[in-house]
Enzyme design. Structure first.
Site, PDB file in Angstrom:
ATOM      1  N   ARG A 130       0.854  -1.189   0.000  1.00  0.00           N
ATOM      2  CA  ARG A 130       0.000   0.000   0.000  1.00  0.00           C
ATOM      3  C   ARG A 130       0.892   1.242   0.000  1.00  0.00           C
ATOM      4  O   ARG A 130       1.945   1.269   0.653  1.00  0.00           O
ATOM      5  CB  ARG A 130      -0.885   0.030   1.248  1.00  0.00           C
ATOM      6  CG  ARG A 130      -2.043  -0.947   1.209  1.00  0.00           C
ATOM      7  CD  ARG A 130      -3.089  -0.583   0.150  1.00  0.00           C
ATOM      8  NE  ARG A 130      -4.205  -1.515   0.142  1.00  0.00           N
ATOM      9  CZ  ARG A 130      -4.315  -2.553  -0.700  1.00  0.00           C
ATOM     10  NH1 ARG A 130      -3.386  -2.787  -1.608  1.00  0.00           N
ATOM     11  NH2 ARG A 130      -5.372  -3.328  -0.657  1.00  0.00           N
ATOM     12  N   HIS A 162      -0.780   0.143  -9.725  1.00  0.00           N
ATOM     13  CA  HIS A 162      -1.514  -0.765  -8.816  1.00  0.00           C
ATOM     14  C   HIS A 162      -2.047  -1.976  -9.592  1.00  0.00           C
ATOM     15  O   HIS A 162      -3.265  -2.221  -9.615  1.00  0.00           O
ATOM     16  CB  HIS A 162      -2.644  -0.029  -8.095  1.00  0.00           C
ATOM     17  CG  HIS A 162      -3.101  -0.750  -6.854  1.00  0.00           C
ATOM     18  ND1 HIS A 162      -3.548  -0.111  -5.721  1.00  0.00           N
ATOM     19  CD2 HIS A 162      -3.183  -2.083  -6.569  1.00  0.00           C
ATOM     20  CE1 HIS A 162      -3.900  -0.996  -4.804  1.00  0.00           C
ATOM     21  NE2 HIS A 162      -3.680  -2.224  -5.302  1.00  0.00           N
TER      22      HIS A 162
HETATM   23  P1  NDP Z   1      -1.616 -11.693   5.010  1.00  0.00           P
HETATM   24  O1  NDP Z   1      -2.586 -11.209   6.025  1.00  0.00           O
HETATM   25  O2  NDP Z   1      -1.699 -13.104   4.542  1.00  0.00           O
HETATM   26  O3  NDP Z   1      -0.117 -11.477   5.524  1.00  0.00           O
HETATM   27  C1  NDP Z   1       0.266 -10.332   6.206  1.00  0.00           C
HETATM   28  C2  NDP Z   1       1.672 -10.524   6.739  1.00  0.00           C
HETATM   29  O4  NDP Z   1       2.104  -9.283   7.329  1.00  0.00           O
HETATM   30  C3  NDP Z   1       1.735 -11.582   7.854  1.00  0.00           C
HETATM   31  O5  NDP Z   1       2.940 -12.295   7.760  1.00  0.00           O
HETATM   32  C4  NDP Z   1       1.715 -10.733   9.115  1.00  0.00           C
HETATM   33  O6  NDP Z   1       2.338 -11.326  10.241  1.00  0.00           O
HETATM   34  C5  NDP Z   1       2.530  -9.542   8.663  1.00  0.00           C
HETATM   35  N1  NDP Z   1       2.274  -8.372   9.505  1.00  0.00           N
HETATM   36  C6  NDP Z   1       1.113  -7.711   9.698  1.00  0.00           C
HETATM   37  N2  NDP Z   1       1.276  -6.711  10.585  1.00  0.00           N
HETATM   38  C7  NDP Z   1       2.569  -6.756  10.967  1.00  0.00           C
HETATM   39  C8  NDP Z   1       3.350  -6.015  11.880  1.00  0.00           C
HETATM   40  N3  NDP Z   1       2.830  -5.008  12.586  1.00  0.00           N
HETATM   41  N4  NDP Z   1       4.641  -6.350  12.049  1.00  0.00           N
HETATM   42  C9  NDP Z   1       5.176  -7.387  11.355  1.00  0.00           C
HETATM   43  N5  NDP Z   1       4.490  -8.141  10.478  1.00  0.00           N
HETATM   44  C10 NDP Z   1       3.205  -7.827  10.283  1.00  0.00           C
HETATM   45  O7  NDP Z   1      -1.734 -10.677   3.765  1.00  0.00           O
HETATM   46  P2  NDP Z   1      -1.410 -10.978   2.229  1.00  0.00           P
HETATM   47  O8  NDP Z   1      -0.052 -11.534   2.141  1.00  0.00           O
HETATM   48  O9  NDP Z   1      -2.517 -11.730   1.596  1.00  0.00           O
HETATM   49  O10 NDP Z   1      -1.473  -9.494   1.616  1.00  0.00           O
HETATM   50  C11 NDP Z   1      -0.610  -8.466   2.061  1.00  0.00           C
HETATM   51  C12 NDP Z   1      -1.027  -7.127   1.476  1.00  0.00           C
HETATM   52  O11 NDP Z   1      -0.674  -7.046   0.092  1.00  0.00           O
HETATM   53  C13 NDP Z   1      -2.522  -6.831   1.458  1.00  0.00           C
HETATM   54  O12 NDP Z   1      -2.981  -6.424   2.740  1.00  0.00           O
HETATM   55  C14 NDP Z   1      -2.619  -5.720   0.437  1.00  0.00           C
HETATM   56  O13 NDP Z   1      -2.467  -4.464   1.070  1.00  0.00           O
HETATM   57  C15 NDP Z   1      -1.420  -5.966  -0.479  1.00  0.00           C
HETATM   58  N6  NDP Z   1      -1.852  -6.362  -1.831  1.00  0.00           N
HETATM   59  C16 NDP Z   1      -1.487  -5.571  -2.909  1.00  0.00           C
HETATM   60  C17 NDP Z   1      -1.868  -5.916  -4.177  1.00  0.00           C
HETATM   61  C18 NDP Z   1      -1.447  -5.122  -5.358  1.00  0.00           C
HETATM   62  O14 NDP Z   1      -1.938  -5.367  -6.464  1.00  0.00           O
HETATM   63  N7  NDP Z   1      -0.526  -4.186  -5.227  1.00  0.00           N
HETATM   64  C19 NDP Z   1      -2.681  -7.112  -4.437  1.00  0.00           C
HETATM   65  C20 NDP Z   1      -2.976  -7.884  -3.254  1.00  0.00           C
HETATM   66  C21 NDP Z   1      -2.580  -7.510  -2.006  1.00  0.00           C
HETATM   67  P3  NDP Z   1       1.787 -12.714  10.850  1.00  0.00           P
HETATM   68  O15 NDP Z   1       2.167 -13.774   9.829  1.00  0.00           O
HETATM   69  O16 NDP Z   1       2.519 -12.875  12.115  1.00  0.00           O
HETATM   70  O17 NDP Z   1       0.288 -12.550  10.991  1.00  0.00           O
HETATM   71  C1  OXD Z   2      -5.730  -6.042  -3.054  1.00  0.00           C
HETATM   72  C2  OXD Z   2      -5.238  -5.142  -4.086  1.00  0.00           C
HETATM   73  O1  OXD Z   2      -5.678  -5.729  -1.862  1.00  0.00           O
HETATM   74  O2  OXD Z   2      -5.450  -5.437  -5.293  1.00  0.00           O
HETATM   75  O3  OXD Z   2      -6.209  -7.142  -3.429  1.00  0.00           O
HETATM   76  O4  OXD Z   2      -4.588  -4.142  -3.779  1.00  0.00           O
END
Ligand code: NDP
Ligand code: OXD
Length: 309
Positions: free
Chosen positions: A224, A272
């Site tokens: 993001r 994006h």
């Molecule tokens: P998940 O919820 O599966 O994974 C999130 C990861 O971040 C986990 O490992 C979590 O830790 C870690 N995390 C969260 N908060 C913290 C923190 N405060 N400190 C350290 N680690 C933290 O999410 P996804 O992998 O599915 O997606 C991640 C993000 O990617 C989405 O939220 C979205 O914003 C972005 N995205 C962007 C897209 C694009 O097209 N640009 C498309 C899809 C997604 P833990 O494992 O311990 O819970």
């Molecule tokens: C998502 C994205 O969060 O596309 O899936 O950014």
């Protein structure tokens, strides 16, 4: 049963046809033609206007059209007592890993330098470390981070990741919690951000974070825009602390005309698009969660509003 579809992306026709092809039991209504708001049971949404979900009095379940849910949790009137599920689609995970691998390879193989050399009609070989000598760090080892880590590992990179709780991924270093961040940064020549946007992670890639990376490190942000403090990146690029950045997401989208990122020679911009939500693969996953809800079964990928992801 009525399912409302509302998105800021122009994809309603494809979603309607996928959803109606897969089920006859749902009355699919596409915003703004939603009929009586009291008839809506389920809302499948991307960036709905704040207060909109609260205006549906009999809503039972909120389904995010994206993996991230910051677009929902930022709504001060969000009906937080309702279950909220996010989208986890293996094809979307593959797409994100394609993007991450593409950009890490671009940075590793000095593509920006070779493009600049081509502009200057300059034929010069640059130093090239092996992939095994290139240390890549991933912020966020969730669905997307773990898959990207495995695929980078398969290419031979020296990969580690950072998460809230310790994660085990074969061959990938694991750092966790506040104490794990500085060591992860200290080893990351290419830093990839795949974190959810939460109160804890907003602005996490700032001057302090960038200064902890090895000098000349590069950044890929596919999570993001608000994870990054944009002025701090520009300052780090100007000082040479950071050598390049690949950015898919921005504080303001579309990236405004005249933004200094647009013409920066060391910044690569994509609009994006790292991982699209594709109706053909996502619709069955979404309908499966609605079926689960109807049958009282545990929902898949339910988020915790208090945690923020
Ligand atoms: P998940 O919820 O599966 O994974 C999130 C990861 O971040 C986990 O490992 C979590 O830790 C870690 N995390 C969260 N908060 C913290 C923190 N405060 N400190 C350290 N680690 C933290 O999410 P996804 O992998 O599915 O997606 C991640 C993000 O990617 C989405 O939220 C979205 O914003 C972005 N995205 C962007 C897209 C694009 O097209 N640009 C498309 C899809 C997604 P833990 O494992 O311990 O819970
Ligand atoms: C998502 C994205 O969060 O596309 O899936 O950014």
């Amino acid at each position: 049963m009525a399912l409302l579809f509302r998105s800021t992306v122009d994809s309603a026709a494809r979603w309607r046809s996928q959803l109606t092809r897969l089920t006859q039991q749902l009355d699919v209504r596409v915003w703004p033609e939603i009929g009586n708001p009291a008839e809506i049971d389920y809302a499948l949404v991307w960036r709905p206007e704040p207060g909109f979900l609260a205006s549906l009095p009999n809503l039972k379940l909120i389904l995010s059209l994206g993996a991230g849910v910051d677009h929902l949790l930022g709504d001060p009137r969000l009906p937080r007592h309702l279950p909220i599920v996010r989208l986890v689609d293996p094809h979307m995970t593959d797409a994100m890993s394609e993007y991450v691998v593409l950009q890490v390879l671009r940075l590793h193989r000095r593509d920006l330098d070779y493009r600049a050399q081509q502009q200057a009609a300059s034929w010069r070989e640059l130093d090239q470390p092996n992939a095994s000598e290139r240390r890549v760090g991933i912020l966020g080892l969730g669905e997307l981070g773990q898959d990207a880590a495995k695929k980078l590992r398969a290419l031979g990179f020296d990969v580690a990741g950072w998460s809230r709780s310790e994660r085990t991924v074969a061959g990938v270093g694991s750092y966790a919690g506040a104490a794990g961040l500085a060591p992860l940064l200290g080893r990351s020549e290419i830093l990839v951000c795949l974190l959810p946007l939460t109160a804890e992670t907003e602005g996490i890639v700032d001057a302090r974070t960038l200064a902890l990376l090895p000098q000349g490190a590069a950044l890929v942000n596919a999570a993001r825009g608000a994870h990054l403090v944009e002025e701090d990146l520009l300052a780090a690029l100007a000082s040479g602390q950071i050598s390049a950045a690949v950015l898919d997401v921005f504080r303001e989208e579309p990236l405004p005309n005249g933004h200094p990122f647009w013409h920066h020679p060391r910044i690569v911009i994509t609009p994006h698009v790292a991982a699209f939500t594709n109706p053909s693969t996502a619709a069955p996953i979404i309908l499966d969660n609605i079926r689960r809800f109807e049958q009282g079964l545990p929902l898949l990928n339910r988020i915790d509003p208090a945690r923020g992801y």
